[in-house]
Enzyme design. Sequence first.
Site, PDB file in Angstrom:
ATOM      1  N   TRP A  51       0.838  -1.175   0.297  1.00 57.90           N
ATOM      2  CA  TRP A  51      -0.408   0.027   0.130  1.00 57.90           C
ATOM      3  C   TRP A  51       0.358   1.279   0.038  1.00 57.90           C
ATOM      4  O   TRP A  51       1.831   1.364  -0.986  1.00 57.90           O
ATOM      5  CB  TRP A  51      -1.426  -0.402   1.095  1.00 57.90           C
ATOM      6  CG  TRP A  51      -0.786  -0.332   2.363  1.00 57.90           C
ATOM      7  CD1 TRP A  51      -0.589   1.227   3.569  1.00 57.90           C
ATOM      8  CD2 TRP A  51      -0.246  -1.140   3.071  1.00 57.90           C
ATOM      9  NE1 TRP A  51      -0.509   0.027   4.660  1.00 57.90           N
ATOM     10  CE2 TRP A  51      -0.135  -0.852   4.533  1.00 57.90           C
ATOM     11  CE3 TRP A  51       0.085  -2.376   2.687  1.00 57.90           C
ATOM     12  CZ2 TRP A  51       0.035  -1.555   5.860  1.00 57.90           C
ATOM     13  CZ3 TRP A  51       0.577  -3.394   4.158  1.00 57.90           C
ATOM     14  CH2 TRP A  51       0.427  -2.972   5.316  1.00 57.90           C
ATOM     15  N   ASP A  52       1.180   2.038   0.652  1.00 53.67           N
ATOM     16  CA  ASP A  52       1.470   3.779   0.866  1.00 53.67           C
ATOM     17  C   ASP A  52       3.043   3.311   0.103  1.00 53.67           C
ATOM     18  O   ASP A  52       3.428   2.201   1.018  1.00 53.67           O
ATOM     19  CB  ASP A  52       1.875   4.306   2.325  1.00 53.67           C
ATOM     20  CG  ASP A  52       0.455   4.656   2.761  1.00 53.67           C
ATOM     21  OD1 ASP A  52      -0.746   4.055   2.395  1.00 53.67           O
ATOM     22  OD2 ASP A  52       0.788   5.216   4.473  1.00 53.67           O
ATOM     23  N   SER A 130       3.648   4.498   7.787  1.00 57.18           N
ATOM     24  CA  SER A 130       4.802   5.645   6.253  1.00 57.18           C
ATOM     25  C   SER A 130       5.497   6.664   6.815  1.00 57.18           C
ATOM     26  O   SER A 130       6.021   6.981   7.669  1.00 57.18           O
ATOM     27  CB  SER A 130       3.521   5.831   6.013  1.00 57.18           C
ATOM     28  OG  SER A 130       2.595   5.365   5.099  1.00 57.18           O
ATOM     29  N   ARG A 204       1.761  11.257  12.660  1.00 59.77           N
ATOM     30  CA  ARG A 204       2.836  10.201  11.831  1.00 59.77           C
ATOM     31  C   ARG A 204       2.977  10.763  10.779  1.00 59.77           C
ATOM     32  O   ARG A 204       2.399  11.776   9.810  1.00 59.77           O
ATOM     33  CB  ARG A 204       2.124   8.778  11.223  1.00 59.77           C
ATOM     34  CG  ARG A 204       0.572   8.534  11.034  1.00 59.77           C
ATOM     35  CD  ARG A 204       0.048   7.821  10.789  1.00 59.77           C
ATOM     36  NE  ARG A 204      -1.012   7.422  10.761  1.00 59.77           N
ATOM     37  CZ  ARG A 204      -2.801   7.890  10.930  1.00 59.77           C
ATOM     38  NH1 ARG A 204      -2.417   8.035  12.183  1.00 59.77           N
ATOM     39  NH2 ARG A 204      -3.814   7.654  10.059  1.00 59.77           N
ATOM     40  N   ASP A 205       3.900   9.877  10.148  1.00 67.80           N
ATOM     41  CA  ASP A 205       3.666  10.259   8.463  1.00 67.80           C
ATOM     42  C   ASP A 205       4.576  11.209   8.356  1.00 67.80           C
ATOM     43  O   ASP A 205       4.315  12.632   7.156  1.00 67.80           O
ATOM     44  CB  ASP A 205       2.789  10.513   8.004  1.00 67.80           C
ATOM     45  CG  ASP A 205       1.961   9.273   7.071  1.00 67.80           C
ATOM     46  OD1 ASP A 205       1.936   7.875   8.048  1.00 67.80           O
ATOM     47  OD2 ASP A 205       0.433   9.488   7.017  1.00 67.80           O
ATOM     48  N   GLU A 293      -3.656  12.546   5.906  1.00 68.22           N
ATOM     49  CA  GLU A 293      -1.904  11.693   5.958  1.00 68.22           C
ATOM     50  C   GLU A 293      -1.307  11.846   4.849  1.00 68.22           C
ATOM     51  O   GLU A 293      -1.827  12.624   4.498  1.00 68.22           O
ATOM     52  CB  GLU A 293      -3.358   9.758   5.859  1.00 68.22           C
ATOM     53  CG  GLU A 293      -4.405  10.101   6.504  1.00 68.22           C
ATOM     54  CD  GLU A 293      -4.479   9.018   6.896  1.00 68.22           C
ATOM     55  OE1 GLU A 293      -4.155   8.423   7.707  1.00 68.22           O
ATOM     56  OE2 GLU A 293      -4.851   8.277   5.961  1.00 68.22           O
TER      57      GLU A 293
END
Length: 436
Positions: A51-52, A130, A204-205, A293
């Site tokens: 995914w990401d 991520s 996050r990220d 996100e």
Amino acid sequence: MNAVSSTQSAIQSGSRWTIADAMKIHTDDPTTTMPVIDYAFPVIDSDVWQWDTWLLRDIHGKTVTFKGWYVMFALVADRSATGDTVEGWHSRNNYSYIGYYYSRTGNGADWKFGGRVIKEGANSRSWEWSGCAVMRENSGSTVDLFYTSVNDTPSESVPSYTTGRVLADANGVWFEGFDVCTDMFQADGVNYANIVEDQYWDFRDPHIFRNPDDNQIYALFEGNVPGMRGDFTIGSDEMGLVPPATTVPAGAQYGAAAIGIARLKSDSTKGDFSQWEMLPALVTALGVNDQTERPHVVFQDGLTYLFTISHHSTFTGNSTGPDGVYGFVSRNGIFGPYTPLNGSGLVLGNPSAAPYETYSHFVDPAGYVQSFIDTLPQPGSADPQNPEIYRIGGTLAPTVKIVLDGERTFLTEVHAYGQVYAQGVWPTSSAWDKRS
Ligand code: FRU
């Protein structure tokens, strides 16, 4: 102004994505809609869910090839571990680690899965979520990998980094190092909500870049407006320029997404990314949406484009929009003020015929957009959310190209599944974009 709203405005010094902006979102506008994907899409590697995804790049954002290879990183989970089923796909976050792939052509058809990047055990928490992978400035092969270190119990989500080397020969690409992981910063409860304030907090990220205006290194990240969950006053600032008699919709106060930013204080030339100054959010979506996100930035034509992905399910109140990538533009550099792209913020959403077909779009500095396939309904299916008839993706979608035209964006090209473009060959000699 009461006590709650004055505290709110003190922390919300950035720009707002308002309820009025979100009213302008139009699903299925052909200029801001992903193409419907073929039900017979190809899968890059059927042993892992993917995914990401993010490409190897320099600190200015330019994606790079290394010794003739395209290199991409992605969140993956071993299908055998999750159970190669619908349930397995939906529980993938609990098995997530960062894997890498390499390709000679970048055309999407010859990706090879290379395995895990971070040494097993080096991330002290349960999962790797991520981030981004950046070639160290002035180095031949040093890679700084920024990611989210997520723990199951107790629940933690901490932007972190680890460093190693990329190596390549005629047969492929591999990595060394990535055996020490260090925390970058935590949700402070002052600029960004922490778990005490919001049990559904997002933090996050990390997306690291050098800002062309002041030459400092910054991290963008996903956060939430600080304050107790749901305990926000949605006032005229959050409503924006709404039609007469518009009242605050029920539940709007549960939307508290924030695009966060922090400034590096430690010495990046020594590979020290451990000290950061937390700054107030660049854009907040109080009253509109609870998740912004994977924020990332593109500098073009003297404008600063901030992109973020968001879900249909995280809009609040009466606001609604498709899963996809949203964006904001500033004429005055990274700190804004920002206005929503296309008036509404929507840059590329899923079509209503396949509302969950793609997610986690990433816009590179040339406007190429990668995303992964999530769930794709059978053509003509009456219920796109029926797991009996949708096909799980876990692989990359067709890459598309958007043109950034001032405060508007336009979908102009559709390319192959998993196709990527490099804007440079490592080592890159200069910044991708000198601001005009
Ligand atoms: C976006 C996202 C990221 C997170 C990752 C976890 O798809 O929710 O915010 O890091 O997926 O899988």
